[in-house]
Write a protein that holds these residues in place. Structure first.
Motif, short mmCIF file in Angstrom:
data_model
loop_
_atom_site.label_atom_id
_atom_site.label_comp_id
_atom_site.label_asym_id
_atom_site.label_seq_id
_atom_site.Cartn_x
_atom_site.Cartn_y
_atom_site.Cartn_z
N GLY A 108 42.45 48.00 37.78
CA GLY A 108 41.16 48.16 38.43
C GLY A 108 40.18 49.07 37.72
O GLY A 108 39.10 49.33 38.25
N GLU A 109 40.51 49.56 36.54
CA GLU A 109 39.65 50.47 35.80
C GLU A 109 39.26 49.88 34.46
O GLU A 109 40.09 49.24 33.79
N PRO A 110 37.99 50.07 34.02
CA PRO A 110 37.60 49.62 32.69
C PRO A 110 38.19 50.55 31.63
O PRO A 110 37.95 51.76 31.65
N SER A 136 35.70 48.23 26.01
CA SER A 136 34.60 47.27 26.04
C SER A 136 34.02 47.12 24.65
O SER A 136 34.19 47.99 23.78
N PHE A 150 39.88 45.37 31.70
CA PHE A 150 40.27 46.12 32.90
C PHE A 150 41.79 46.18 33.00
O PHE A 150 42.49 45.22 32.67
N GLN A 151 42.24 47.31 33.47
CA GLN A 151 43.67 47.47 33.75
C GLN A 151 43.81 48.38 34.97
O GLN A 151 43.22 49.47 35.02
N GLN A 170 33.37 50.00 41.74
CA GLN A 170 33.47 49.95 40.29
C GLN A 170 32.56 48.86 39.72
O GLN A 170 31.86 49.07 38.73
N TRP A 203 34.52 43.26 28.76
CA TRP A 203 35.23 44.37 29.38
C TRP A 203 36.71 44.08 29.48
O TRP A 203 37.12 42.94 29.73
N ILE A 257 39.94 41.98 40.32
CA ILE A 257 40.06 42.79 39.11
C ILE A 257 39.70 44.24 39.36
O ILE A 257 40.37 45.16 38.89
N ALA A 258 38.61 44.46 40.10
CA ALA A 258 38.15 45.83 40.37
C ALA A 258 37.54 45.87 41.76
O ALA A 258 37.17 44.84 42.34
N SER A 274 35.63 35.44 33.80
CA SER A 274 36.73 36.40 33.93
C SER A 274 38.05 35.66 34.00
O SER A 274 38.10 34.43 34.18
#
Length: 274
Positions: A220-222, A225, A217-218, A124, A215, A119-120, A112
């Motif tokens: 905290g949300e995917p 992908s 992420f932005q 999540q 994946w 990140i999340a 990552s």
């Protein structure tokens, strides 16, 4: 003679106006998404195999000013894992009854742009099964029915509250073998939107089909992908022996016993002459 009416003027069909071709770069440039590929999609394993290193590369299309994170998850084919626990009874170390985990991945790696916890959130990551702490291992608790205190059909679990300890043991053993790994800074941006990550396969990497998930992420949300596949297969004489052993296990076992007996007989003859 009667005069014929003059011919009607010819109707000239107008050609339709050319369709306006939409520029795909403009269409996709406004969508937050990720794209990735592997430098190699097939790894061949022979007697001289010492491991392999494959580069996963890709691009992030981010039309916003909000930064995004990339998480790479590579999972190898599932295989059963058999574990025993040593316990001391009356000063003697003994092995416990074996515990069989079904469906533990033979290889698991995460990379990552920064630690997953940054990140999340926990929920999540657990929902997506991303990270060693959230690795899904098909390990149903082994149960049996017994009679306790005169009550029949009492369901007793052999793992019970120790399930998490056994699960941690699986992960720890695979980490020691180099089959499980997590690199919180393994994904690096090499240019504006372009990133790369390295997938390192040890010599003990199992054969089969590997699945890679990338994946994006932005906040905290995917948000995007993509999935890739990697094949690790044996070649040469190793492949022939592997297929024979799995296709005809009884014959393979008998031949191994005969070969071992013949080798022992030959060694005894050599030492007896000496």
């Amino acid at each position: 003679m009667q005069d014929l009416p003059p011919p009607s003027p010819a109707v000239v069909a107008k050609a339709p106006a050319p369709a306006r071709v939409r520029d795909p770069s403009v269409a996709t440039g406004r969508i937050l998404r990720i794209s990735a590929a592997l430098t190699d999609t097939e790894v061949q394993v022979d007697s001289g195999f010492t491991g392999a290193s494959i580069v996963l590369y890709g691009a992030v299309f981010n039309p916003t000013d909000t930064p995004a994170d990339v998480v790479v998850v590579v999972r190898g084919p599932d295989a059963p894992v058999r574990l025993v626990r040593k316990s001391q009874t009356a000063g003697v170390w003994q092995n416990s009854r074996p515990v069989l985990f079904e469906g533990a991945p033979g290889f698991y790696m995460t990379s990552s742009t920064r630690p997953l916890s940054d990140i999340a959130n926990f929920g999540q990551l657990r929902r997506l099964g991303v990270g060693l702490d959230h690795l899904r291992i098909a390990a149903p608790e082994e149960r049996r029915t017994v009679t306790r205190y005169g009550v029949r059909d009492v369901v007793v679990s052999r793992l019970g509250e120790d399930y998490l300890d056994w699960r941690r043991a699986v992960i720890r053993l695979r980490e020691d073998e180099g089959l499980y790994a997590a690199d919180p800074q393994g994904v690096r941006f090499v240019d504006d939107g372009l990133f790369r990550a390295e997938v390192v396969l040890p010599t003990s990497a199992p054969t089969g089909t590997y699945h890679a998930e990338v994946w994006l992420f932005q906040d905290g949300e995917p948000v995007s992908s993509t999935e890739l596949e990697l094949t690790v297969e044996k070649v040469g004489i190793e492949r022939g022996i592997y297929e024979f052993a799995h296709g005809r296990p009884w014959t393979y076992g008998i031949l191994c016993v005969i070969l071992a007996a013949f080798t022992g007989w030959g060694a005894s003859r050599v030492f007896r002459r000496g």
